[in-house]
Design a protein around this motif. Structure first.
Motif, PDB file in Angstrom:
ATOM      1  N   THR A 146       0.828  -1.203   0.000  1.00 16.32           N
ATOM      2  CA  THR A 146       0.000   0.000   0.000  1.00 16.32           C
ATOM      3  C   THR A 146       0.865   1.257   0.000  1.00 16.32           C
ATOM      4  N   ASP A 175      -5.984  -1.478  -5.004  1.00 15.60           N
ATOM      5  CA  ASP A 175      -5.257  -1.972  -3.827  1.00 15.60           C
ATOM      6  C   ASP A 175      -6.106  -2.999  -3.091  1.00 15.60           C
ATOM      7  N   GLU A 176      -5.708  -4.253  -3.157  1.00 15.97           N
ATOM      8  CA  GLU A 176      -6.412  -5.343  -2.461  1.00 15.97           C
ATOM      9  C   GLU A 176      -7.898  -5.324  -2.787  1.00 15.97           C
ATOM     10  N   GLN A 193      -7.178   0.808  -0.494  1.00 19.81           N
ATOM     11  CA  GLN A 193      -7.498  -0.290   0.411  1.00 19.81           C
ATOM     12  C   GLN A 193      -8.296   0.253   1.587  1.00 19.81           C
TER      13      GLN A 193
HETATM   14 MG   LIG Z   1      -2.047  -2.749   1.933  1.00 22.38          MG
END
Ligand SMILES: [Mg+2]
Ligand SMILES: Nc1ncnc2c1ncn2[C@@H]1O[C@H](COP(=O)(O)OP(=O)(O)OP(=O)(O)O)[C@@H](O)[C@H]1O
Lengths: 249, 307
Positions: free
Chosen positions: B47, B158-159, B87
């Motif tokens: 991240t 992100d994720e 995220q």
């Molecule tokens: Mg992360």
């Protein structure tokens, strides 16, 4: 520069009104308190003698206005900390929205709600206290907005330093409410012990009360330039400080 | 894939939070039109790295360029040309889906049609729903919609599928492939090896804030896990001896009638088949186990990504 400000402000107002208790808690409730208290006091002393109402040194309208301003500030503190904790501030910041825009939208929402509450109070007041129709409503509203604007910056400073949303409300209240006792709402500042007088002079609320009270009584703005200057100074200092310590996440 | 034209260039970036070094000496390039994945365990620095590239977080040192621009100097230009999904982001609890899309659209010079986007992402019937009432998968799809609203050239995810059930996950994978097929560059992070294998053209493995290796999933497997495994079952008494005689065999393990044979090289499986047919060994079962990114990760870091 402030792209999206109008849309975001309008959106935040709608979102605020969707909250359970949102509209009731911050708009209708103060008006209700005002009306009930006003009736009680009015019945006791007869219309027109509000300013002399018992424990209050200033008029009930001034007192309630200060409470409205403080509740706006507390709710700003809470909203900002919830937005930060939930990652909403961060998400908004990863768009072309400028940080100033996001914060300005929240200030505008609170000011708009303060003005709206004020308007409702005036309507209610007209009905219950016809003797007060000569009061400079417009000037008073402007004074209230200036005062609120200035105290909101204290709110920002608090919002910048509270660790989590859970603590926002209690910490905010613990900082703001003691000011009420010292700001001249109940006892004139001049009759406080010297030590407390010194404290009262640095409590921003003192200048807000002085300004509101003066304008309510029909005094000229020129007599209160000092108060306005103090409120502007508070705003400048708090804004500068929070710009340094504000955390977005 | 044609020639490699980098749209993201990251050179030796470093970022610490107090005493914690989150990212150190990270460098990589992302090419135009590719799906590039940053994979690594929790806390690896995925991240942090991604947010530095997005311009959300400023690295302590190093250089980043995206679409030929500096994400910190040319903020507005960069923001207009990238789409971001963060995220664990949230929106206002009581914002309606259409309101969010409408607000985002108003922030960009040439937005896509929000209604069509919601339709494409299967959110048309949720237009008037509050954010807080959406399911996890619906929230993620809304975030994808917001990331795509400005028709960006580079999309950051992100994720994206963490916490979703397998079905929603597959649906999201299809969406990401759709984004790539429209010619956009996708930069994603994940700690799911399967996700990386299915979506990414190239991956960078990151651990403790450092890049361990970069390449396409196949390349990484070939480089780090060249061993092939064949599992077969036979009653033939000669099997053990004959299989052990295959040139590049490394290991033959017998458990009753089941044999596990390991060896190196692209041709190893073919060699096992040839050996079986030349010796007329009848088998009741025959399976190959190919190494995957999971094995690469284990080999490179000494532990599984889930530990
Ligand atoms: Mg992360
Ligand atoms: N805002 C922050 N303040 C302090 N430390 C942080 C902060 N953000 C991340 N870290 C630390 O930096 C390191 C890298 O975090 P990062 O979020 O980049 O990892 P990640 O690979 O994205 O992990 P995950 O898979 O859990 O999302 C971790 O050790 C984390 O604790």
């Amino acid at each position: 520069m402030l792209r999206g400000l109008r849309k975001l402000t309008w959106l935040e107002i709608k979102i605020f009104l969707r909250e359970p208790l949102g509209a009731f808690g911050s708009i209708l409730f103060p008006v209700l308190v005002f009306v009930v208290a006003g009736r009680f006091v009015g019945g006791l002393r007869g219309p027109g003698s509000l300013a002399a109402a018992g424990f209050l040194r200033v008029g009930l309208p001034v007192f309630v206005s200060v409470l409205i301003a403080l509740s706006a500030v507390l709710s700003l503190v809470t909203v900002i900390s919830i937005y930060r904790e939930g990652g909403i501030l961060k998400r908004l910041r990863a768009t072309p929205l400028r940080p100033q825009t996001i914060l300005a939208a929240h200030v505008l929402v609170k000011l708009a709600l303060t003005a709206l509450t004020m308007a409702l109070m005036v309507l209610a007041g007209k009905r219950y206290f016809p003797a007060h129709t000569h009061v400079p409503i417009f000037g008073f509203t402007v004074a209230l907005l200036i005062a609120t604007w200035s105290i909101l910056s204290i709110g920002f400073l608090i919002a910048s330093i509270v660790p989590t949303a859970r603590f926002a409300q209690p910490i905010g209240a613990a900082i703001l409410y003691p000011m009420i006792g010292l700001c001249g709402l109940f006892v004139p500042v001049q009759s406080l012990p010297p030590a407390l007088q010194a404290v009262a002079r640095v409590v921003p609320l003192t200048y807000a009360v002085s300004l509101l009270d003066g304008i309510w009584k029909g005094e000229a703005w020129s007599a209160h330039l000092g108060d306005v200057a103090a409120l502007v100074a508070v705003f400048a200092v708090c804004t500068a400080l929070s710009a340094k310590v504000f955390r977005w996440e | 894939m044609g020639t490699f034209r980098p749209v993201i260039h990251v050179s030796r970036i470093r970022k610490s939070y107090g005493a914690t070094v989150a990212v150190s000496e990270v460098s990589f390039d992302v090419g135009e039109g590719e799906v590039f994945g940053l994979i690594g365990p929790n806390g690896a620095g995925k991240t942090t790295t991604m947010e530095c590239v997005e311009g959300v977080r400023r690295p302590d040192a190093g250089r980043i360029s995206i679409l030929g621009l500096d994400p910190f100097r040319d903020v507005v230009q960069v923001q207009n040309r990238i789409g971001v999904q963060l995220q664990q982001a949230q929106l206002q609890k009581r914002i309606k889906v259409w309101e969010a899309v409408d607000l985002w659209a108003s922030l960009y010079p040439k937005p896509l049609d929000g209604n069509r986007l919601l339709e494409q992402l299967g959110l048309a019937d949720k237009r008037n729903a509050w954010f807080m009432t959406l399911s996890g998968g619906q929230k993620q799809r809304l975030f994808i919609a917001l990331a795509l609203i400005n028709d960006p050239e580079v999309v950051f995810l992100d994720e994206l599928t963490t916490g979703l059930d397998p079905q929603s996950r597959r649906a999201i994978w299809d969406l990401v492939r759709g984004i790539r097929d429209r010619g956009k560059t996708v930069f994603l992070t994940t700690h799911l090896m399967e996700e990386a294998e299915r979506l990414c053209d190239r991956v960078a493995i990151i651990e403790h804030g450092e890049i361990v290796d970069i390449g396409s999933p196949e390349e990484l497997v070939r480089r780090h896990c060249p061993t092939r495994t064949v599992i077969l079952a036979t009653e033939n008494a000669l099997a053990e001896e004959r299989l052990g005689a295959i040139p590049r065999v490394e290991n033959v393990i017998r458990q009753g009638s089941q044999f596990t044979i390991q060896g190196r090289g692209e041709d190893f499986v073919t060699e096992v088949i040839q050996c079986l047919s030349e010796n007329r060994i009848r088998v009741a079962d025959f399976r190959t186990v190919l190494p995957n990114l999971e094995d690469v990760f284990l080999k490179l870091t000494g532990h599984s990504i889930r530990d």
